[in-house]
Design an enzyme around this catalytic site. Sequence first.
Site, PDB file in Angstrom:
ATOM      1  NE  ARG A 177       7.013   2.805 -53.130  1.00 40.36           N
ATOM      2  CZ  ARG A 177       8.008   2.414 -52.286  1.00 40.36           C
ATOM      3  NH1 ARG A 177       8.898   3.268 -51.421  1.00 40.36           N
ATOM      4  NH2 ARG A 177       8.358   1.025 -52.135  1.00 40.36           N
ATOM      5  CB  CYS A 234       7.938   2.991 -45.096  1.00 41.69           C
ATOM      6  SG  CYS A 234       9.557   2.458 -44.342  1.00 41.69           S
TER       7      CYS A 234
END
Length: 279
Positions: A177, A234
């Site tokens: 990611r 995050c």
Amino acid sequence: MLTLPGPLVTVDWLRANRSDPALRIADVRWSLAGPPGRDLYAAGHLPGAVFIDLEHELSSPGEGPGRHPLPSASKLATVLGQRGIGDEHLVVAYDDAGGSVASRLWWLYRHFGHAGRCAVLDGGIEAWRAAGEPLTTDAPSLAAATWTPDAARDDIVDADAVAAGELLLLDARAGERYRGETEPVDPRPGHIPGARSAPWSANLDAERRFLPAATLSERFGRLGARDDVVVAYCGSGVNATHDLLALELAGIRGARLYEGSWSDWSSDPRRPAALGARP
């Protein structure tokens, strides 16, 4: 008087102390893909544990930046009080995700002035079961209590503070990611320019327990972390608290949370996104 040994407790410690009236246990299991944590709790949980829902009780969707904005002090006080958790109690939180969700409750306790009164069960429910300890489907009956938040610590930052470029950004998401190879939920792939990849999973050993403090200190040292300059993010401000817990164990103080995280940053087309393995 019962005290927590630190931000982590072992199965042995919990086994020895779980009947103490000063202790509460919180099941905060959740995952992006499901199944719902409440269903997992109903199917079997640690004896005495109450369930707290990350999505709606440890977050306030629509009331702040990103997918999981922080709950207000009053909301958290209500949630905990309804579960029978008061100022007089210590809490052990657990999940089935290496502590990456349970760390949210630990961080909220610290954020709202209750540092030292919440810990994460190292290894989570898997470690409990591996030790031969039982699960139950019985929900405890606990009297309502009063939990009193203190003034919130200055330990969150917003997108503008991140954009100023004066802080060390650690991206707690999985490497793929960070690199922008996949993006399962947020508007754009990639990472905040300048951020360094620090996947929360790398804080754990093969048994999904936290690495020793010295090893964590070496890890974050290689990333350039030092007191009072680190910001962790995050996808939505949940798993980043795992890095914040690991930084605490490593002895690096003053680390902060970018509350909205990538879900906030990537939703604004004016904010740049970087691709690949380089910051």
